[in-house]
Design a protein around this motif. Sequence first.
Motif, PDB file in Angstrom:
ATOM      1  N   HIS A 205       0.825  -1.219   0.000  1.00 51.07           N
ATOM      2  CA  HIS A 205       0.000   0.000   0.000  1.00 51.07           C
ATOM      3  C   HIS A 205       0.854   1.263   0.000  1.00 51.07           C
ATOM      4  O   HIS A 205       0.410   2.312  -0.467  1.00 51.07           O
ATOM      5  CB  HIS A 205      -0.946  -0.001   1.209  1.00 51.07           C
ATOM      6  CG  HIS A 205      -0.247   0.149   2.544  1.00 51.07           C
ATOM      7  ND1 HIS A 205       0.434  -0.876   3.142  1.00 51.07           N
ATOM      8  CD2 HIS A 205      -0.122   1.219   3.371  1.00 51.07           C
ATOM      9  CE1 HIS A 205       0.946  -0.469   4.293  1.00 51.07           C
ATOM     10  NE2 HIS A 205       0.623   0.808   4.457  1.00 51.07           N
ATOM     11  N   LEU A 206       2.082   1.182   0.502  1.00 53.66           N
ATOM     12  CA  LEU A 206       2.948   2.354   0.488  1.00 53.66           C
ATOM     13  C   LEU A 206       3.413   2.679  -0.931  1.00 53.66           C
ATOM     14  O   LEU A 206       3.519   3.844  -1.317  1.00 53.66           O
ATOM     15  CB  LEU A 206       4.160   2.121   1.399  1.00 53.66           C
ATOM     16  CG  LEU A 206       3.852   1.984   2.891  1.00 53.66           C
ATOM     17  CD1 LEU A 206       5.119   1.706   3.678  1.00 53.66           C
ATOM     18  CD2 LEU A 206       3.165   3.243   3.417  1.00 53.66           C
ATOM     19  N   VAL A 207       3.691   1.632  -1.705  1.00 51.81           N
ATOM     20  CA  VAL A 207       4.057   1.845  -3.105  1.00 51.81           C
ATOM     21  C   VAL A 207       2.867   2.414  -3.868  1.00 51.81           C
ATOM     22  O   VAL A 207       3.013   3.328  -4.696  1.00 51.81           O
ATOM     23  CB  VAL A 207       4.534   0.529  -3.747  1.00 51.81           C
ATOM     24  CG1 VAL A 207       4.792   0.721  -5.246  1.00 51.81           C
ATOM     25  CG2 VAL A 207       5.798   0.025  -3.058  1.00 51.81           C
ATOM     26  N   GLU A 208       1.669   1.895  -3.611  1.00 53.55           N
ATOM     27  CA  GLU A 208       0.461   2.400  -4.259  1.00 53.55           C
ATOM     28  C   GLU A 208       0.251   3.877  -3.936  1.00 53.55           C
ATOM     29  O   GLU A 208      -0.103   4.681  -4.806  1.00 53.55           O
ATOM     30  CB  GLU A 208      -0.756   1.581  -3.816  1.00 53.55           C
ATOM     31  CG  GLU A 208      -0.715   0.142  -4.299  1.00 53.55           C
ATOM     32  CD  GLU A 208      -1.804  -0.709  -3.687  1.00 53.55           C
ATOM     33  OE1 GLU A 208      -2.296  -1.627  -4.350  1.00 53.55           O
ATOM     34  OE2 GLU A 208      -2.168  -0.453  -2.514  1.00 53.55           O
ATOM     35  N   LEU A 209       0.503   4.231  -2.688  1.00 53.94           N
ATOM     36  CA  LEU A 209       0.373   5.631  -2.276  1.00 53.94           C
ATOM     37  C   LEU A 209       1.402   6.501  -2.991  1.00 53.94           C
ATOM     38  O   LEU A 209       1.088   7.608  -3.457  1.00 53.94           O
ATOM     39  CB  LEU A 209       0.546   5.736  -0.758  1.00 53.94           C
ATOM     40  CG  LEU A 209       0.462   7.129  -0.129  1.00 53.94           C
ATOM     41  CD1 LEU A 209      -0.853   7.788  -0.481  1.00 53.94           C
ATOM     42  CD2 LEU A 209       0.625   7.039   1.379  1.00 53.94           C
ATOM     43  N   ALA A 210       2.620   6.002  -3.094  1.00 51.36           N
ATOM     44  CA  ALA A 210       3.667   6.760  -3.784  1.00 51.36           C
ATOM     45  C   ALA A 210       3.304   6.972  -5.255  1.00 51.36           C
ATOM     46  O   ALA A 210       3.547   8.047  -5.822  1.00 51.36           O
ATOM     47  CB  ALA A 210       4.998   6.024  -3.666  1.00 51.36           C
ATOM     48  N   VAL A 211       2.712   5.971  -5.880  1.00 53.87           N
ATOM     49  CA  VAL A 211       2.327   6.077  -7.287  1.00 53.87           C
ATOM     50  C   VAL A 211       1.269   7.155  -7.473  1.00 53.87           C
ATOM     51  O   VAL A 211       1.334   7.947  -8.428  1.00 53.87           O
ATOM     52  CB  VAL A 211       1.813   4.718  -7.810  1.00 53.87           C
ATOM     53  CG1 VAL A 211       1.156   4.885  -9.181  1.00 53.87           C
ATOM     54  CG2 VAL A 211       2.960   3.724  -7.908  1.00 53.87           C
ATOM     55  N   THR A 212       0.280   7.224  -6.583  1.00 56.62           N
ATOM     56  CA  THR A 212      -0.748   8.271  -6.711  1.00 56.62           C
ATOM     57  C   THR A 212      -0.145   9.653  -6.502  1.00 56.62           C
ATOM     58  O   THR A 212      -0.576  10.625  -7.139  1.00 56.62           O
ATOM     59  CB  THR A 212      -1.892   8.059  -5.697  1.00 56.62           C
ATOM     60  OG1 THR A 212      -1.404   8.212  -4.359  1.00 56.62           O
ATOM     61  CG2 THR A 212      -2.528   6.687  -5.860  1.00 56.62           C
ATOM     62  N   THR A 213       0.848   9.755  -5.641  1.00 46.68           N
ATOM     63  CA  THR A 213       1.512  11.048  -5.415  1.00 46.68           C
ATOM     64  C   THR A 213       2.240  11.508  -6.669  1.00 46.68           C
ATOM     65  O   THR A 213       2.137  12.676  -7.077  1.00 46.68           O
ATOM     66  CB  THR A 213       2.510  10.938  -4.243  1.00 46.68           C
ATOM     67  OG1 THR A 213       1.833  10.458  -3.079  1.00 46.68           O
ATOM     68  CG2 THR A 213       3.139  12.298  -3.947  1.00 46.68           C
ATOM     69  N   VAL A 214       2.955  10.587  -7.291  1.00 44.41           N
ATOM     70  CA  VAL A 214       3.641  10.920  -8.541  1.00 44.41           C
ATOM     71  C   VAL A 214       2.634  11.329  -9.609  1.00 44.41           C
ATOM     72  O   VAL A 214       2.838  12.303 -10.348  1.00 44.41           O
ATOM     73  CB  VAL A 214       4.486   9.723  -9.030  1.00 44.41           C
ATOM     74  CG1 VAL A 214       5.050   9.992 -10.424  1.00 44.41           C
ATOM     75  CG2 VAL A 214       5.612   9.442  -8.051  1.00 44.41           C
TER      76      VAL A 214
END
Length: 391
Positions: A205-214
């Motif tokens: 979920h942290l990677v998913e969150l980072a992707v939405t931020t980008v």
Amino acid sequence: MEQVELLLLIASLVAIMSRRIRLPYTIGLVLAGLGLSLIGVDFTIHLSKELIFSVLLPPLIFEAAFHLRWRDLKAELPVALTMATLGVALAAVASSAMLILFAGQSWQTAIIIGVVMAATDPVSILALLKESKLPPRIHRLIEAESILNDGTAAVLFTLALSVIAGSVSAGQFLTLSLTAVCFGLVIGAAIGLVALVIAGRTEDHLVELAVTTVAAYASFILAEDLHASGVLATLAAGMVLGNLGTKGAITEKGHESTEAFWEFAGFVSNSIIFLLIGADLTLWRSGVTNSLVLWTIIASITSRAVAVYVGCLPLAVLKQRVPLPIQNLLFFGGLRGALALALVLGLPPEIPARDEIVSAVFLAVAFSVVVQGLTAGRVIARSTDRLKGYE
């Protein structure tokens, strides 16, 4: 970094006090910022086009778009699009005409101020809507209209400067406007889809969150660099991730984390913007006449009335007819804010009367947030019970 921590501490205290005395949170922030400025507190962080466009605005647009569901938005889209096109054009023309006829401004100054003040600002109205209990349908309509208005106004502003500089003819104006709007939506949708593909390859979920931020920042910055609408690009990216991410590309935990993160990011951005509006208010009075400020305020209010009540007339013959109570909400909710400041702060130095334009818009925005914000908050509160049937 210390300044950011101080701003967040002040914002938290203002949020607590505002709820206790039933004052709209955004107004409390502006007044707190102004009070701190008057007693000599000097913030090293100041509002600029780069700060608003590159840091603060994308999270606010993305958060709102992430929660917009296409199936819910379809019913409100004809009204929102009409207001974002015909409404913005009517408002810009009406405001510019008033500044020329009654304030004695040049057509260049009038057009710049007219376009800047033509659209409502999502930062201001979304903050008020979060504190309201309006029916979801009305909430979506006001939210969508404000974001779309924001995108088209930013495009028109860029093209208006090109017209003033003589690099774009009147005949090219409409074509370039449509291109910038459509291109922005395409860029945002494409980045949103790429982000979904990447997020679908992990369950972290942290990677998913980072992707939405980008995706939120990349869509905005790339669109602006390509002379398209950054606001509409981030809107498209957010809607793609919010609507399609629930289909399995983003895990349930990732979706929950994303919603919580962007809600916090929206709170931080809102807090910094409105505190700095109040804190910077005393810095923007050089060279501006009271007459120009007064007519900028009058023109912005009048032009919003023209945009809403005249702009909704073509819809009267359709099933999307907008009832008068909803039109009143659209009018009173037509606040100006961060976008107008970002646009005028980015004016080229060679623009005639640049400092006067910046000061007039800055003070008009402050008036809108505080005075109109109080009015809008009360109108929204009083309308809640009357509009419960508008589902």
